[in-house]
Design an enzyme around this catalytic site. Structure first.
Site, PDB file in Angstrom:
ATOM      1  N   HIS A 224       0.865  -1.180   0.000  1.00 37.30           N
ATOM      2  CA  HIS A 224       0.000   0.000   0.000  1.00 37.30           C
ATOM      3  C   HIS A 224       0.901   1.229   0.000  1.00 37.30           C
ATOM      4  CE1 HIS A 224       0.897   1.016   4.174  1.00 37.30           C
ATOM      5  NE2 HIS A 224       0.635  -0.235   4.534  1.00 37.30           N
ATOM      6  N   ASP A 349      -2.693 -18.815  13.088  1.00 37.82           N
ATOM      7  CA  ASP A 349      -1.518 -19.341  13.786  1.00 37.82           C
ATOM      8  C   ASP A 349      -1.561 -18.955  15.266  1.00 37.82           C
ATOM      9  OD1 ASP A 349       1.410 -19.312  14.738  1.00 37.82           O
ATOM     10  OD2 ASP A 349       1.511 -20.345  12.798  1.00 37.82           O
ATOM     11  N   SER A 364       2.697  -4.709   7.233  1.00 40.09           N
ATOM     12  CA  SER A 364       2.316  -4.506   5.835  1.00 40.09           C
ATOM     13  C   SER A 364       3.473  -4.879   4.910  1.00 40.09           C
ATOM     14  CB  SER A 364       1.936  -3.047   5.589  1.00 40.09           C
ATOM     15  OG  SER A 364       0.809  -2.686   6.332  1.00 40.09           O
TER      16      SER A 364
END
Length: 405
Positions: A224, A349, A364
């Site tokens: 992003h 997880d 990110s």
């Protein structure tokens, strides 16, 4: 006889209508263009069987001026009901080294960004000359009185030196250049001429490498854009550096309060790469070294190869080396208008959930792997549920990221 015929017609109509409704749904849901690997045919993973039928030769001839490998296909439901015509381009699928290592981001903007405004108190009262002149947050200042400016200090010096004289300031707003005239006012508090402009010329942060291309040295990360914290706009960059960092801790996320990786720049370490591009699909540039020298390159997955189900992500939550964690790809938007939110992800997880609460800021760019291919990257966390977030297709990162340029 007439009643029996009407009942039969009604039954047939009720059978056909759902088929055409499904065809309409897929016409809206599926993309208009695809990439496929050399020697492979277009295959779609959908709940209902969809085939790709090649267009007749006369239709192909109309596209003879386009790329030689591009052809038009008609998607058909059950091989019978036409859905839409799509473009299919055959290419050699790229392979990348999946990373997951953290890196420090140092960006110098292409110009000076307006990030806010302040009132100036003069003998005539209080005002904001910059707002009165029409400035907006996110404007990029490139020149004052036709003289280029590249730093906050240069902007401040130009304003002070102008005194009471009006300033002609060249800005860029939404991709268009324009000139605004501002009249500085003498501040009785600071005893100097001011405009009320608050500006910024650089920024820094921490992100995650998604992939590295060893042949070219190119990399992609974040998935992003890097946006200004005050304006929320994508930062245009003139230059930038990828720097070594170490993750020293995690601020665990919870509902309504996103967590964060706590990274620190390594003071004595030299930058190991340049940042060349910051756009809606991430940051991209060139590295001097392979961030994952012990990892083999794997093929990039095309969007139609990504399926709901189990996958893994590589991310670093301590130190400098990533680990692998399981996630679930819950939803896929193959044709979404937002190219950074192609998948809805859920962390499954137990170790990652225990340590971070799910997805946190700084994660990110963490690469997503499925079926031996590089699917994409983690991009956002759901504020109300940090165990979930969005992911971007790797295809979009490569397509919009100018990798290797």
């Amino acid at each position: 006889m007439q009643t029996w015929f009407r009942r039969l017609a009604a039954a047939m109509l009720l059978t056909v209508l759902p088929v055409y409704a499904a065809a309409g749904y897929y016409a809206w849901r599926l993309p208009d263009s695809y990439y496929v690997r050399n020697g492979s045919a277009l295959a779609l993973s959908t709940a209902l069987h969809i085939t790709a039928e090649s267009e007749p030769e006369q239709v192909k001839a109309a596209f003879s001026n386009t790329a030689a490998t591009e052809e038009q296909y008609t998607l058909c439901l059950f091989g019978i009901v036409p859905i839409k015509t799509v473009s299919v381009q055959t290419i050699t699928a790229p392979s990348f080294i999946p990373c997951g290592q953290p890196f420090g981001i140092k960006l110098h903007m292409d110009g000076v960004m307006v990030v806010g405004f302040g009132n100036v108190t003069s003998t005539d009262g209080t005002c904001c000359p910059a707002e009165d002149a029409g400035f907006q947050k996110g404007d990029m200042i490139h020149a004052i009185n036709t003289v280029p400016v590249n730093s906050s200090e240069e902007v401040q010096t130009s304003i002070r030196n102008a005194g009471s004289e009006p300033l002609s300031i060249t800005i860029q707003r939404e991709g268009k250049e324009q000139t605004l005239t501002v009249h500085p006012v003498y501040s009785t508090a600071d005893q100097q001429y001011e405009t009320g402009l608050w500006v910024r010329d650089s920024t820094a942060g921490v992100g995650t490498f998604t992939f590295y291309e060893p042949e070219s040295g190119a990399f992609g990360g974040l998935g992003h854009p890097i946006c200004d914290t005050d304006t929320g706009t994508c930062i245009p960059i003139s230059e930038g550096e990828a720097c070594p960092v170490q993750i020293q801790g995690v601020q665990k996320g919870s509902a309504g309060k996103p967590g964060m990786l706590q990274g620190q720049f390594l003071d004595d370490a030299e930058p190991f790469g340049k940042l060349l591009c910051n756009n809606r699909c991430g940051v991209f540039g060139m590295l001097n070294q392979n961030p994952a020298p012990n990892t083999e390159a794997i093929p990039m997955a095309f969007k139609q190869e990504v399926v709901p189900g189990e996958a893994t992500i590589l991310c670093t939550i301590s130190g400098t080396e990533p680990a692998s964690y399981t996630i679930e790809i819950e939803e896929i938007d193959y044709n979404g208008s937002d190219s950074t939110q192609n998948m809805v992800l859920s962390v499954t997880d137990p170790t990652l959930l225990q340590e971070t609460g799910g997805i946190v800021q700084g994660m990110s760019g963490s690469p997503i792997l499925q079926n031996g291919k590089l699917v994409g990257a983690v991009t956002h966390v759901f504020v109300d549920d940090p165990t979930k977030g969005y992911g971007i297709f790797c295809e979009n990162m490569v397509r919009f990221g100018q990798v290797g340029s």
